[in-house]
Design a protein around this motif. Structure first.
Motif, PDB file in Angstrom:
ATOM      1  N   VAL A  64      34.373  37.134  17.094  1.00  0.00           N
ATOM      2  CA  VAL A  64      33.930  36.389  18.279  1.00  0.00           C
ATOM      3  C   VAL A  64      33.513  34.978  17.856  1.00  0.00           C
ATOM      4  O   VAL A  64      33.258  34.719  16.685  1.00  0.00           O
ATOM      5  N   ASN A  65      33.437  34.089  18.841  1.00  0.00           N
ATOM      6  CA  ASN A  65      32.983  32.723  18.580  1.00  0.00           C
ATOM      7  C   ASN A  65      31.454  32.711  18.463  1.00  0.00           C
ATOM      8  O   ASN A  65      30.763  33.525  19.065  1.00  0.00           O
ATOM      9  N   PHE A  66      30.941  31.746  17.680  1.00  0.00           N
ATOM     10  CA  PHE A  66      29.500  31.684  17.428  1.00  0.00           C
ATOM     11  C   PHE A  66      29.112  30.247  17.107  1.00  0.00           C
ATOM     12  O   PHE A  66      29.769  29.603  16.284  1.00  0.00           O
ATOM     13  N   LEU A  67      28.092  29.732  17.770  1.00  0.00           N
ATOM     14  CA  LEU A  67      27.614  28.354  17.561  1.00  0.00           C
ATOM     15  C   LEU A  67      28.746  27.340  17.717  1.00  0.00           C
ATOM     16  O   LEU A  67      28.906  26.433  16.901  1.00  0.00           O
ATOM     17  N   GLN A  68      29.552  27.507  18.767  1.00  0.00           N
ATOM     18  CA  GLN A  68      30.695  26.637  19.069  1.00  0.00           C
ATOM     19  C   GLN A  68      31.764  26.629  17.968  1.00  0.00           C
ATOM     20  O   GLN A  68      32.582  25.710  17.901  1.00  0.00           O
ATOM     21  N   CYS A  69      31.743  27.648  17.113  1.00  0.00           N
ATOM     22  CA  CYS A  69      32.762  27.764  16.058  1.00  0.00           C
ATOM     23  C   CYS A  69      33.653  28.973  16.343  1.00  0.00           C
ATOM     24  O   CYS A  69      33.150  30.057  16.656  1.00  0.00           O
ATOM     25  N   LYS A  70      34.951  28.775  16.197  1.00  0.00           N
ATOM     26  CA  LYS A  70      35.912  29.822  16.541  1.00  0.00           C
ATOM     27  C   LYS A  70      35.866  30.962  15.520  1.00  0.00           C
ATOM     28  O   LYS A  70      35.970  30.738  14.311  1.00  0.00           O
ATOM     29  N   ASN A  71      35.733  32.199  16.017  1.00  0.00           N
ATOM     30  CA  ASN A  71      35.774  33.419  15.193  1.00  0.00           C
ATOM     31  C   ASN A  71      34.839  33.354  13.989  1.00  0.00           C
ATOM     32  O   ASN A  71      35.186  33.820  12.896  1.00  0.00           O
ATOM     33  N   LYS A  72      33.651  32.798  14.182  1.00  0.00           N
ATOM     34  CA  LYS A  72      32.710  32.661  13.066  1.00  0.00           C
ATOM     35  C   LYS A  72      32.102  34.005  12.675  1.00  0.00           C
ATOM     36  O   LYS A  72      31.701  34.206  11.526  1.00  0.00           O
ATOM     37  N   LEU A  73      32.011  34.928  13.622  1.00  0.00           N
ATOM     38  CA  LEU A  73      31.522  36.281  13.337  1.00  0.00           C
ATOM     39  C   LEU A  73      32.681  37.257  13.490  1.00  0.00           C
ATOM     40  O   LEU A  73      33.439  37.186  14.459  1.00  0.00           O
ATOM     41  N   GLY A  74      32.822  38.175  12.539  1.00  0.00           N
ATOM     42  CA  GLY A  74      33.911  39.146  12.650  1.00  0.00           C
ATOM     43  C   GLY A  74      34.058  39.968  11.389  1.00  0.00           C
ATOM     44  O   GLY A  74      33.213  39.924  10.492  1.00  0.00           O
ATOM     45  N   GLY A  75      35.122  40.721  11.341  1.00  0.00           N
ATOM     46  CA  GLY A  75      35.350  41.590  10.188  1.00  0.00           C
ATOM     47  C   GLY A  75      36.804  42.017  10.118  1.00  0.00           C
ATOM     48  O   GLY A  75      37.676  41.461  10.802  1.00  0.00           O
ATOM     49  N   TYR A  76      37.051  43.003   9.271  1.00  0.00           N
ATOM     50  CA  TYR A  76      38.401  43.506   9.048  1.00  0.00           C
ATOM     51  C   TYR A  76      38.405  45.011   9.300  1.00  0.00           C
ATOM     52  O   TYR A  76      37.990  45.792   8.449  1.00  0.00           O
ATOM     53  N   THR A  77      38.824  45.412  10.476  1.00  0.00           N
ATOM     54  CA  THR A  77      38.942  46.832  10.802  1.00  0.00           C
ATOM     55  C   THR A  77      40.265  47.019  11.537  1.00  0.00           C
ATOM     56  O   THR A  77      40.375  46.675  12.723  1.00  0.00           O
ATOM     57  N   PRO A  78      41.293  47.530  10.850  1.00  0.00           N
ATOM     58  CA  PRO A  78      42.585  47.682  11.523  1.00  0.00           C
ATOM     59  C   PRO A  78      42.526  48.753  12.605  1.00  0.00           C
ATOM     60  O   PRO A  78      41.746  49.704  12.505  1.00  0.00           O
ATOM     61  N   PRO A  79      43.359  48.620  13.637  1.00  0.00           N
ATOM     62  CA  PRO A  79      43.420  49.664  14.663  1.00  0.00           C
ATOM     63  C   PRO A  79      44.154  50.884  14.133  1.00  0.00           C
ATOM     64  O   PRO A  79      44.876  50.790  13.133  1.00  0.00           O
ATOM     65  N   VAL A  80      43.983  52.019  14.806  1.00  0.00           N
ATOM     66  CA  VAL A  80      44.773  53.205  14.413  1.00  0.00           C
ATOM     67  C   VAL A  80      46.207  53.055  14.908  1.00  0.00           C
ATOM     68  O   VAL A  80      47.119  53.695  14.381  1.00  0.00           O
ATOM     69  N   ALA A  81      46.417  52.220  15.930  1.00  0.00           N
ATOM     70  CA  ALA A  81      47.768  51.961  16.431  1.00  0.00           C
ATOM     71  C   ALA A  81      47.776  50.694  17.265  1.00  0.00           C
ATOM     72  O   ALA A  81      46.754  50.302  17.826  1.00  0.00           O
ATOM     73  N   SER A  82      48.955  50.057  17.319  1.00  0.00           N
ATOM     74  CA  SER A  82      49.197  48.981  18.287  1.00  0.00           C
ATOM     75  C   SER A  82      50.441  49.372  19.072  1.00  0.00           C
ATOM     76  O   SER A  82      51.476  49.666  18.476  1.00  0.00           O
ATOM     77  N   PHE A  83      50.332  49.383  20.386  1.00  0.00           N
ATOM     78  CA  PHE A  83      51.464  49.728  21.243  1.00  0.00           C
ATOM     79  C   PHE A  83      52.008  48.445  21.875  1.00  0.00           C
ATOM     80  O   PHE A  83      51.310  47.791  22.641  1.00  0.00           O
ATOM     81  N   LEU A  84      53.268  48.097  21.524  1.00  0.00           N
ATOM     82  CA  LEU A  84      53.847  46.836  21.974  1.00  0.00           C
ATOM     83  C   LEU A  84      54.864  47.094  23.086  1.00  0.00           C
ATOM     84  O   LEU A  84      55.829  47.828  22.883  1.00  0.00           O
ATOM     85  N   ASP A  85      54.633  46.491  24.235  1.00  0.00           N
ATOM     86  CA  ASP A  85      55.524  46.648  25.377  1.00  0.00           C
ATOM     87  C   ASP A  85      55.757  45.271  25.994  1.00  0.00           C
ATOM     88  O   ASP A  85      54.887  44.704  26.640  1.00  0.00           O
ATOM     89  N   ARG A  86      56.972  44.729  25.755  1.00  0.00           N
ATOM     90  CA  ARG A  86      57.267  43.361  26.209  1.00  0.00           C
ATOM     91  C   ARG A  86      57.326  43.233  27.730  1.00  0.00           C
ATOM     92  O   ARG A  86      57.334  42.132  28.253  1.00  0.00           O
ATOM     93  N   SER A  87      57.360  44.353  28.443  1.00  0.00           N
ATOM     94  CA  SER A  87      57.422  44.245  29.906  1.00  0.00           C
ATOM     95  C   SER A  87      56.149  43.619  30.479  1.00  0.00           C
ATOM     96  O   SER A  87      56.168  43.032  31.563  1.00  0.00           O
ATOM     97  N   PHE A  88      55.038  43.699  29.752  1.00  0.00           N
ATOM     98  CA  PHE A  88      53.812  43.019  30.191  1.00  0.00           C
ATOM     99  C   PHE A  88      54.038  41.510  30.324  1.00  0.00           C
ATOM    100  O   PHE A  88      53.447  40.847  31.172  1.00  0.00           O
ATOM    101  N   ILE A  89      54.896  40.965  29.444  1.00  0.00           N
ATOM    102  CA  ILE A  89      55.045  39.506  29.350  1.00  0.00           C
ATOM    103  C   ILE A  89      55.669  38.914  30.614  1.00  0.00           C
ATOM    104  O   ILE A  89      55.454  37.740  30.930  1.00  0.00           O
ATOM    105  N   GLN A  90      56.405  39.735  31.372  1.00  0.00           N
ATOM    106  CA  GLN A  90      57.065  39.177  32.563  1.00  0.00           C
ATOM    107  C   GLN A  90      56.073  38.771  33.655  1.00  0.00           C
ATOM    108  O   GLN A  90      56.428  38.040  34.584  1.00  0.00           O
ATOM    109  N   SER A  91      54.804  39.207  33.525  1.00  0.00           N
ATOM    110  CA  SER A  91      53.820  38.840  34.554  1.00  0.00           C
ATOM    111  C   SER A  91      52.929  37.669  34.131  1.00  0.00           C
ATOM    112  O   SER A  91      52.019  37.295  34.855  1.00  0.00           O
ATOM    113  N   ILE A  92      53.174  37.088  32.943  1.00  0.00           N
ATOM    114  CA  ILE A  92      52.313  35.977  32.512  1.00  0.00           C
ATOM    115  C   ILE A  92      52.993  34.640  32.803  1.00  0.00           C
ATOM    116  O   ILE A  92      54.218  34.546  32.839  1.00  0.00           O
ATOM    117  N   PRO A  93      52.208  33.578  33.020  1.00  0.00           N
ATOM    118  CA  PRO A  93      52.792  32.267  33.338  1.00  0.00           C
ATOM    119  C   PRO A  93      53.613  31.705  32.179  1.00  0.00           C
ATOM    120  O   PRO A  93      53.404  32.051  31.016  1.00  0.00           O
TER     121      PRO A  93
END
Length: 351
Positions: A126-155
């Motif tokens: 997350v951002n902190f003290l007006q700095c981008k991604n100043k707080l965070g860590g490294y925890t991979p997800p158990v999965a990422s599900f990629l579905d390009r059909s979502f993209i058709q609704s974005i500008p």
């Protein structure tokens, strides 16, 4: 998981899922998500939140954690699900990493940028003290599900935004990907990264482009998941852009700020003699073809100097500056003088 569904339907154990969804995505797809869980007899809590760079804070993480605590999930068998763009995935990843020291989570990216960037790798923050991604860590997800059909609704602008991160990987590692973007960039924007069987001129450009971008990103991230080695080609476009993006928020999106950074660094590479004038022009024209900004008034010389000073703190006292040495090839440099940077800046502003 058929076994889990069987357990749920036989009433031996009720399946339960806690979902965080971006509020805009919820308006578009929330009813389908709820319908899915109801049809599969899954007890669920869906938390719709505004996930933007302006709200990307520890306050929102704590808000999520309060709701997770109220819902009471199992520590290992009930992953938290994040559905949204990169900000949503980052926030939920951090919340999951903190809850009981580590709770599994699943990423479902809904923008082009998050498909090729935030869904890949282990980082959250997350951002902190007006700095981008100043707080965070490294925890991979158990999965990422990629579905390009979502993209058709974005500008369209959001698709250009994602193309900025794809171009980064093309310039650093893959000439073939760069050629794809040059040849099919407008088509990808027009068709919103959907696959159409009848397009003989373009083949499945959307699938090829996303696959190569993700594979090249994984090649870079996998051997160095925890960033023990700070020399990272994937940092191209990320030396000045964090400072620029936060300074001019919300006028530049992440991929746009990255592209402004890459455009300047392309001039730096040219001034250093690493790429020819023709290669520089090819890169800048490709950026324009992808409808990405190649300059921004907020990217002043004092901002660049400040951003590079921050970079030294972030990178163990060295700039570790990734620069193209051709099209689709790059190296890390620590010896770029201030005079070279200033010459490049003046040429960039002039053009």
């Amino acid at each position: 998981d058929p076994l889990q569904l069987e357990l749920a339907t036989s009433s031996k154990r009720k399946l339960r899922r806690f979902v965080v969804i971006d509020e805009v995505v919820d308006e578009l797809y929330g009813s389908k998500v709820r319908e899915y869980f109801e049809e599969n007899n899954v007890q669920h809590k869906i938390l719709a939140l505004p996930t933007t760079e302006e709200t990307k804070s520890m306050d929102l993480v704590l808000n999520i954690l309060q709701e997770v605590q109220n819902f009471s999930i199992d520590r290992r068998t009930e992953p938290i699900i994040a559905i949204g763009g990169g900000v949503c995935l980052d926030i939920v990843g951090l919340a999951a990493s903190l809850y009981r020291r580590r709770t599994p989570y699943i990423r479902v990216p809904t923008t082009l940028l998050s498909v090729v960037d935030a869904s890949v790798g282990a980082k959250n923050g997350v951002n902190f003290l007006q700095c981008k991604n100043k707080l965070g860590g490294y925890t991979p997800p158990v999965a990422s599900f990629l579905d390009r059909s979502f993209i058709q609704s974005i500008p369209r602008r959001h698709i250009s935004n994602g193309l900025g991160e794809i171009l980064k990987m093309a310039l650093m590692k893959h000439k073939g990907l760069f050629d794809l973007l040059k040849s099919h960039g407008k088509y990808l924007l027009d068709t919103k990264f959907q696959s159409y069987s009848g397009s003989t001129d373009h083949g499945d450009a959307a699938l090829q482009t996303t696959r190569i971008a993700i594979e090249t990103m994984l090649e870079e991230l996998a051997p160095n998941l925890w960033e023990d080695d700070l020399d990272r080609l994937v940092d191209f476009g990320h030396l000045i852009s964090p400072e620029l993006e936060m300074r001019v928020l919300p006028s530049l999106m992440h991929g746009e700020a990255v592209n402004v950074d890459m455009a300047f660094m392309t001039y730096v590479a040219h001034v250093r003699g690493l790429i020819t004038a023709e290669e520089k022009e090819q890169i800048i024209q490709c950026m324009r073809g992808l409808e990405l900004p190649v300059w921004h008034g907020g990217c002043s010389w004092p901002l660049i100097k400040k951003a590079l000073m921050e970079r030294l703190k972030h990178s163990g006292g060295q700039p570790r500056m990734p620069l193209p040495t051709g099209l689709g090839v790059a190296e890390i440099f620590n010896d770029t003088s201030e005079e070279t940077l200033e010459r490049a800046y003046k040429l960039w502003v002039r053009d």
